[in-house]
Design a protein around this motif. Sequence first.
Motif, PDB file in Angstrom:
ATOM      1  N   TYR A 130       0.834  -1.202   0.000  1.00 10.01           N
ATOM      2  CA  TYR A 130       0.000   0.000   0.000  1.00 10.01           C
ATOM      3  C   TYR A 130       0.873   1.258   0.000  1.00 10.01           C
ATOM      4  N   ASN A 131       1.863   1.276   0.889  1.00  8.83           N
ATOM      5  CA  ASN A 131       2.754   2.434   0.996  1.00  8.83           C
ATOM      6  C   ASN A 131       3.551   2.658  -0.291  1.00  8.83           C
ATOM      7  N   GLN A 132       3.960   1.583  -0.934  1.00 11.21           N
ATOM      8  CA  GLN A 132       4.668   1.710  -2.214  1.00 11.21           C
ATOM      9  C   GLN A 132       3.763   2.333  -3.276  1.00 11.21           C
ATOM     10  N   GLN A 133       2.528   1.901  -3.305  1.00 11.97           N
ATOM     11  CA  GLN A 133       1.579   2.467  -4.271  1.00 11.97           C
ATOM     12  C   GLN A 133       1.332   3.949  -4.000  1.00 11.97           C
ATOM     13  N   VAL A 134       1.200   4.307  -2.740  1.00 12.74           N
ATOM     14  CA  VAL A 134       0.982   5.706  -2.373  1.00 12.74           C
ATOM     15  C   VAL A 134       2.195   6.540  -2.780  1.00 12.74           C
ATOM     16  N   THR A 135       3.385   6.020  -2.573  1.00 10.08           N
ATOM     17  CA  THR A 135       4.605   6.716  -2.986  1.00 10.08           C
ATOM     18  C   THR A 135       4.630   6.907  -4.498  1.00 10.08           C
ATOM     19  N   GLN A 136       4.257   5.880  -5.240  1.00 13.85           N
ATOM     20  CA  GLN A 136       4.205   5.984  -6.703  1.00 13.85           C
ATOM     21  C   GLN A 136       3.169   7.012  -7.134  1.00 13.85           C
ATOM     22  N   MET A 137       2.058   7.087  -6.413  1.00 15.80           N
ATOM     23  CA  MET A 137       1.006   8.035  -6.757  1.00 15.80           C
ATOM     24  C   MET A 137       1.493   9.484  -6.651  1.00 15.80           C
ATOM     25  N   GLN A 138       2.387   9.738  -5.737  1.00 14.25           N
ATOM     26  CA  GLN A 138       2.860  11.100  -5.501  1.00 14.25           C
ATOM     27  C   GLN A 138       3.637  11.662  -6.683  1.00 14.25           C
ATOM     28  N   THR A 139       4.256  10.787  -7.468  1.00 13.78           N
ATOM     29  CA  THR A 139       5.055  11.262  -8.604  1.00 13.78           C
ATOM     30  C   THR A 139       4.424  10.924  -9.962  1.00 13.78           C
ATOM     31  N   ALA A 140       3.327  10.217  -9.940  1.00 16.14           N
ATOM     32  CA  ALA A 140       2.704   9.773 -11.192  1.00 16.14           C
ATOM     33  C   ALA A 140       1.906  10.903 -11.833  1.00 16.14           C
ATOM     34  N   ASP A 141       1.737  10.783 -13.141  1.00 19.26           N
ATOM     35  CA  ASP A 141       0.879  11.743 -13.834  1.00 19.26           C
ATOM     36  C   ASP A 141      -0.575  11.472 -13.417  1.00 19.26           C
ATOM     37  N   PRO A 142      -1.478  12.434 -13.606  1.00 19.11           N
ATOM     38  CA  PRO A 142      -2.856  12.301 -13.103  1.00 19.11           C
ATOM     39  C   PRO A 142      -3.586  11.032 -13.547  1.00 19.11           C
ATOM     40  N   GLU A 143      -3.386  10.630 -14.779  1.00 15.16           N
ATOM     41  CA  GLU A 143      -4.071   9.432 -15.283  1.00 15.16           C
ATOM     42  C   GLU A 143      -3.587   8.186 -14.548  1.00 15.16           C
ATOM     43  N   LYS A 144      -2.278   8.072 -14.403  1.00 15.20           N
ATOM     44  CA  LYS A 144      -1.681   6.920 -13.712  1.00 15.20           C
ATOM     45  C   LYS A 144      -2.032   6.966 -12.218  1.00 15.20           C
ATOM     46  N   ARG A 145      -2.099   8.177 -11.656  1.00 17.75           N
ATOM     47  CA  ARG A 145      -2.434   8.347 -10.242  1.00 17.75           C
ATOM     48  C   ARG A 145      -3.827   7.798  -9.951  1.00 17.75           C
ATOM     49  N   ASP A 146      -4.782   8.107 -10.828  1.00 19.14           N
ATOM     50  CA  ASP A 146      -6.148   7.604 -10.647  1.00 19.14           C
ATOM     51  C   ASP A 146      -6.174   6.077 -10.704  1.00 19.14           C
ATOM     52  N   GLU A 147      -5.397   5.526 -11.626  1.00 18.97           N
ATOM     53  CA  GLU A 147      -5.332   4.064 -11.773  1.00 18.97           C
ATOM     54  C   GLU A 147      -4.731   3.423 -10.520  1.00 18.97           C
ATOM     55  N   LEU A 148      -3.655   4.017  -9.999  1.00 15.30           N
ATOM     56  CA  LEU A 148      -3.030   3.489  -8.787  1.00 15.30           C
ATOM     57  C   LEU A 148      -3.966   3.607  -7.584  1.00 15.30           C
ATOM     58  N   GLU A 149      -4.654   4.716  -7.487  1.00 17.69           N
ATOM     59  CA  GLU A 149      -5.574   4.912  -6.362  1.00 17.69           C
ATOM     60  C   GLU A 149      -6.715   3.894  -6.401  1.00 17.69           C
ATOM     61  N   ALA A 150      -7.197   3.613  -7.581  1.00 17.46           N
ATOM     62  CA  ALA A 150      -8.282   2.639  -7.733  1.00 17.46           C
ATOM     63  C   ALA A 150      -7.828   1.233  -7.346  1.00 17.46           C
ATOM     64  N   SER A 151      -6.519   0.971  -7.474  1.00 15.30           N
ATOM     65  CA  SER A 151      -6.017  -0.368  -7.169  1.00 15.30           C
ATOM     66  C   SER A 151      -5.567  -0.528  -5.715  1.00 15.30           C
ATOM     67  N   LEU A 152      -5.698   0.508  -4.903  1.00 16.71           N
ATOM     68  CA  LEU A 152      -5.323   0.393  -3.491  1.00 16.71           C
ATOM     69  C   LEU A 152      -6.241  -0.587  -2.773  1.00 16.71           C
ATOM     70  N   ASP A 153      -5.644  -1.367  -1.887  1.00 11.75           N
ATOM     71  CA  ASP A 153      -6.403  -2.326  -1.082  1.00 11.75           C
ATOM     72  C   ASP A 153      -7.368  -1.541  -0.183  1.00 11.75           C
ATOM     73  N   PRO A 154      -8.690  -1.697  -0.366  1.00 14.05           N
ATOM     74  CA  PRO A 154      -9.654  -0.898   0.399  1.00 14.05           C
ATOM     75  C   PRO A 154      -9.599  -1.152   1.907  1.00 14.05           C
ATOM     76  N   GLU A 155      -9.321  -2.382   2.295  1.00 16.21           N
ATOM     77  CA  GLU A 155      -9.249  -2.685   3.723  1.00 16.21           C
ATOM     78  C   GLU A 155      -8.061  -1.964   4.364  1.00 16.21           C
TER      79      GLU A 155
END
Length: 147
Positions: A66-91
């Motif tokens: 989860y933390n790795q994905q959040v870190t990637q989201m911080q530097t990703a372009d908006p389109e990729k950021r939305d995709e990464l956010e959607a793939s975060l483990d909801p729990e």
Amino acid sequence: MKQIELNNIFEFLRKIRINKINDRETKIGLINIHMELYKKVQEFDEYIKELQKKYFEGKESELEAYNQQVTQMQTADPEKRDELEASLDPEIKKLVIEFNSLINARLDQEIPIELEKVDKQKFIEALIDLDIEFTCDDLIVLKDLYK
């Protein structure tokens, strides 16, 4: 004084080399202040450890992912950021939000503490003599330390 203020003052005082302060009264006062703050900061650290254990024990690998994905989201372009956010483990996301909310509430909590005050002018002179980096805003953060 709020926990966040205690933490900030404690972190500032950690960089002061007490043995380099010439004024004995200021030196003793800062040592006493630091030790009182240390107790409260340790209590806060223990609270965080217990909370982490309660929320994330047995879920360390999921939290790391989860933390790795959040870190990637911080530097990703908006389109990729939305995709990464959607793939975060909801729990895990829910647990992290709750955990952060509890930490923030604790940081904002008033903590009873009595600090022995030091002379403002002597304290500022000590900071100047120590040749440590500080700003006028730091002096405002440290306002509870001096008379």
